[in-house]
Enzyme design. Structure first.
Site, mmCIF file in Angstrom:
data_model
loop_
_atom_site.group_PDB
_atom_site.id
_atom_site.type_symbol
_atom_site.label_atom_id
_atom_site.label_comp_id
_atom_site.label_asym_id
_atom_site.label_seq_id
_atom_site.Cartn_x
_atom_site.Cartn_y
_atom_site.Cartn_z
ATOM 1 N N HIS A 196 -10.835 -39.312 41.683
ATOM 2 C CA HIS A 196 -10.595 -38.769 40.340
ATOM 3 C C HIS A 196 -10.650 -37.245 40.369
ATOM 4 C CE1 HIS A 196 -11.255 -39.567 35.787
ATOM 5 N NE2 HIS A 196 -10.692 -38.385 35.965
ATOM 6 N N ARG A 231 -4.005 -30.142 38.525
ATOM 7 C CA ARG A 231 -3.321 -29.267 37.547
ATOM 8 C C ARG A 231 -1.905 -28.851 37.926
ATOM 9 N NH1 ARG A 231 -6.675 -31.172 34.049
ATOM 10 N NH2 ARG A 231 -8.608 -30.052 33.689
ATOM 11 N N ASP A 262 -5.601 -41.258 32.426
ATOM 12 C CA ASP A 262 -6.867 -40.536 32.251
ATOM 13 C C ASP A 262 -6.712 -39.279 31.403
ATOM 14 O OD1 ASP A 262 -9.719 -40.009 32.906
ATOM 15 O OD2 ASP A 262 -8.832 -38.214 33.751
ATOM 16 N N ASN A 269 -15.783 -34.793 28.858
ATOM 17 C CA ASN A 269 -15.448 -36.075 28.253
ATOM 18 C C ASN A 269 -15.340 -37.150 29.329
ATOM 19 O OD1 ASN A 269 -14.733 -37.886 26.255
ATOM 20 N ND2 ASN A 269 -12.546 -37.447 26.421
ATOM 21 N N ASP A 281 -14.166 -36.263 38.842
ATOM 22 C CA ASP A 281 -13.489 -35.832 37.614
ATOM 23 C C ASP A 281 -13.397 -34.297 37.578
ATOM 24 O OD1 ASP A 281 -12.138 -35.818 35.220
ATOM 25 O OD2 ASP A 281 -13.781 -36.633 34.024
#
EC number: 3.5.2.3
Lengths: 314, 442
Positions: free
Chosen positions: B56, B60, B150, B276, B303
């Site tokens: 994960h 970008r 996601d 988040n 993440d």
């Protein structure tokens, strides 16, 4: 005192000290010449990212009566509405030499960010941030209660043993939060009355009782009943069915008002929705402190600006 | 390329061995005699782990190169001991076609710091309306097996059912961002006592748990594999534990930050701590640690979510969600899981390398360190301790919640495709790595 960001951070001595200075400021308001030279040469910026004419003019009057220069900076019609960041706005005010910034912002914590970011040296007064705090409102409420109860002998006193019922949208209310902390600090007992949808899910740590039954709370004959403004739009978020039901269950209507002892103060931070959370008979009665609250607001804000900008109560 | 001999490394099982890397493979493990021409690395006191695999990562690129690029993101990965990253689909354009995922994989290969395995979007544009071309992405050169929206929950239950069914044709898995959108409208932090006090709109645990409960039942009904991204609450652990006991093919991940940090860091409204799902309570952190220890949670995934300064230097409500995590992940896992005794180093190898590679069906990664497997490994000094600082961040963004915090452990060397991407704690230069990568492709 460097900044005034919340009532939660105030000690009892600080709170009473501020209220006592507000008494001095109130005494000045009764003179023919209402102006003091205390903050001559200082610049206070009212930085308002939300419309609030009442709060802004109260701070403006307070600053002007202390002889400060006042700049009103409204987000509407400024570069902020074109996307300027809080950082750039703060640095602009710093470059202009602001000594104090009174900030109203829709985001909780924005005054805290302004005060701790290093972007600006000015003292920061929180004039209401999101659903977090509105410390000067709670201070003027406490000042009003203390004056009604103790009159000319109010100086040095807290609100020990005073029973306060706050009714309305606790979940979204910065006024309720600031009052809960300050009333605890000053020794009062607070009950919050609201539909369960308008109370935060976990208030175990709040120094307040929670009730959903306004009649039961009023039957205990509190010293103060504070009605909060209810926003009718809340019904769209399924917080309550409609304004009629809200008014019937949680409004201070004529019947409920008639049950209150004549000594119970009726407070409202304004602006009022007459006929929704408060009936005209209650709002206009001698028990109502609504107009005193407005007048006292100027005195309390003078005290806050005085403490921040002249370095008192350190 | 000359052989490399790593002397005296401690393997995840605690035994000591020399490792010889040659021709892109681990050629030999054991007691190795000196060889002329071989470069020797003294690994006394260092733990050798299979190269870490992050299921994960937000790289970008394409689209948000101001935050991170495939090059800088994989540099951050190498610095953190990673040799493979799964790149989330929320780029611009979204990774919802074969063209985008192939481009990402190709740029990653050319950069050479780590394998970049693209994740495909479940729905076109992440909009949750209709399925993306999952089959085309699976059949592409990028060989996509993990599909995820996601950043957004695949909320429509019928669409989620169909996605779970459809990916079975490709041995794929849907990685769900479990967030009930209606229960989290405008949500800013974990809903509880602190959110009420700070006046920040609450993100209730039930918004995550209810989606996980729904999706494990859907996965059971259609017989599909389901992966839960960044599980963050004690209640979610209970739901996954129940589902696994029933034999449902669900796997779950937790982030390093949800294993170490708690919501009380938010009291100062510092947006570096905005993420988040949000930081939760100490009780949640404890439940998550225990769930990794007992296998309810299968993997740790970062993440890694880079954001430029201006997205974080703002009032809380306006700030972007997310933290960078690749460079700090192993140290945080050491602090949160190894030092308290929840996991040994073999367990770290399992949850940060072998199992994520298996869930993502990524060949050549996550293998035990034995002779004949690709030379994908990292050497870690567990006795190191450092104040984590800007110098430890090797990606383009600095939105780390650990700056100024003392963390244990340090990545000393990382090897990808047999060559070092990190030597003696230093990232090797991009041109050298690109040349080595080009050489190993031939």
């Amino acid at each position: 005192m460097r900044h005034l960001l919340s009532t939660k951070a105030l000690t009892r001595d600080e709170a009473i000290g501020l209220l006592d200075i507000a008494e001095d400021m109130a005494a000045v308001q009764e003179r023919e010449v209402k102006k003091l030279p205390t903050l001559r040469g200082k610049t206070v910026v009212n930085l308002f990212f939300e419309d609030s004419t009442r709060t802004r003019i109260s701070f403006e009057a307070a600053a002007k009566r202390l002889s400060a220069d006042v700049i009103n900076f409204s987000a509407k019609g400024s570069s902020v509405s074109k996307g300027e960041s809080l950082k750039d706005t703060a640095q602009t005010l710093q470059a202009m030499g602001a000594d104090g910034v009174v900030i109203r912002h829709p985001a909780s914590g924005a005054p805290h960010l302004l005060a701790t970011s290093g972007w600006i040296d000015a003292g920061v007064v929180n004039a209401g941030d999101g659903t977090h705090e509105h410390p000067t409102q709670a201070l003027l409420d406490a000042f009003t209660m203390r004056r009604r109860i103790h009159g000319a002998a109010a100086r040095g006193k807290g609100l020990d043993g005073i029973r306060v019922v706050i009714v309305g949208d606790i979940l979204h209310s910065r006024v309720a939060r600031s009052n809960v902390w300050l009333l605890e600090t000053l020794g009062a007992e607070t009950t919050l009355v609201a539909p369960p949808t308008l109370v935060p899910v976990d208030t175990a740590g709040w120094p307040a009782q929670i009730s959903h039954d306004l009649d039961a709370s009023l039957a205990e004959h509190p010293d103060v009943v504070m009605m909060l403004r209810i926003q009718a739009e809340r019904m769209h978020g399924a917080f309550f069915p409609d304004s009629r039901e809200y008014s019937r269950l949680w409004g201070l209507d004529d019947g409920r008002f008639a049950q209150l002892p004549a000594t119970t103060m009726v407070m409202h931070p304004g602006p009022m929705n007459r006929g929704l959370e408060i009936a005209a008979a209650a709002a206009d009665s001698p028990q109502s402190t609504v107009r005193e609250q407005v007048a006292n607001g100027v005195s309390v804000r003078m005290a806050a600006l005085y403490l921040l900008l002249s370095g008192g109560l350190d | 390329m000359a052989a490399t001999i790593i002397r005296g490394a401690t393997l995840p099982d605690g035994t000591r061995a020399d490792l010889k890397l040659e021709g892109g493979l681990i050629a030999e493990v054991g007691s190795i005699a000196g060889a002329s021409g071989a470069e020797t690395i003294d690994a006394d006191g260092l733990i050798a782990l299979p190269g870490l695999v992050d299921l994960h990562t937000h790289l970008r690129e394409p689209g948000y190169e101001a935050s991170e690029t495939i090059l800088t993101g994989t540099q951050a990965a190498a610095a953190g001991g990673y040799t493979a990253v799964f790149a989330m689909a929320n780029t611009y354009p979204v990774a919802d076609t074969a063209g985008v995922v192939e481009q990402e994989a190709r740029i990653g290969r050319a950069a050479g710091y780590a394998t970049v395995q693209p994740i495909g979007a479940v729905t076109v544009g992440l909009k949750g309306e209709r399925l993306a071309e999952i089959g085309a992405m699976a059949a592409s050169q990028a060989n996509v097996r993990v599909f995820s929206d996601d950043g957004f929950c695949v909320f429509d239950p019928l669409l989620m059912r169909r996605a779970l069914e459809y990916v079975k044709a490709f041995d794929g898995v849907v990685a769900q961002h479990a967030q009930e959108p209606r229960l989290t409208q405008g949500a800013q932090m974990n809903e509880g006592a602190l959110s009420g006090e700070l006046g920040l709109a609450g993100w209730p645990a039930v918004a995550e748990e209810s989606i996980i409960a729904r999706d494990v039942l859907l996965a059971e009904h259609v017989g599909s594999r389901l992966h839960i991204c960044h599980l963050s609450t004690a209640g979610s652990v209970e739901v996954v534990r129940w589902a696994k006991a029933r034999g449902i093919a669900v796997t779950a991940e937790v982030t390093p930050h949800h294993l170490l940090l708690t919501e009380d860091l938010i009291a100062g409204y510092d947006a570096r701590f905005k993420v988040n799902p949000p930081l939760r309570t100490a009780e949640d952190v404890q439940a998550l640690r225990e769930a990794v220890a007992d296998g309810t949670i299968d993997i740790v995934a970062t993440d890694h979510a880079p954001h430029p300064l201006e997205a974080k230097e703002v009032e809380w409500d306006a700030a972007a969600n997310g933290m960078v995590g690749l460079e700090s992940a192993l140290s945080v896992v050491q602090a949160a899981l190894v030092e308290p005794g929840h996991l040994d180093w073999a367990g770290v190898a399992r949850v940060m390398s072998a199992t994520p590679a298996r869930i993502g069906r990524l060949a050549g990664q996550g293998a035990d360190l034995v002779a004949g497997v690709p030379a994908e490994l990292t050497l870690v000094d567990p006795a190191a301790s450092r104040e984590f600082g800007l110098g430890d961040l090797r990606g383009r963004s600095v939105n780390s919640p650990y700056l100024g915090r003392t963390l244990p452990g340090a990545v000393v060397h990382t090897f990808h495709q047999g060559y070092a991407t990190v030597r003696d704690g230093a990232l090797r230069p991009a041109d050298e790595i690109a040349a080595l990568a080009a050489g190993s492709e031939r």
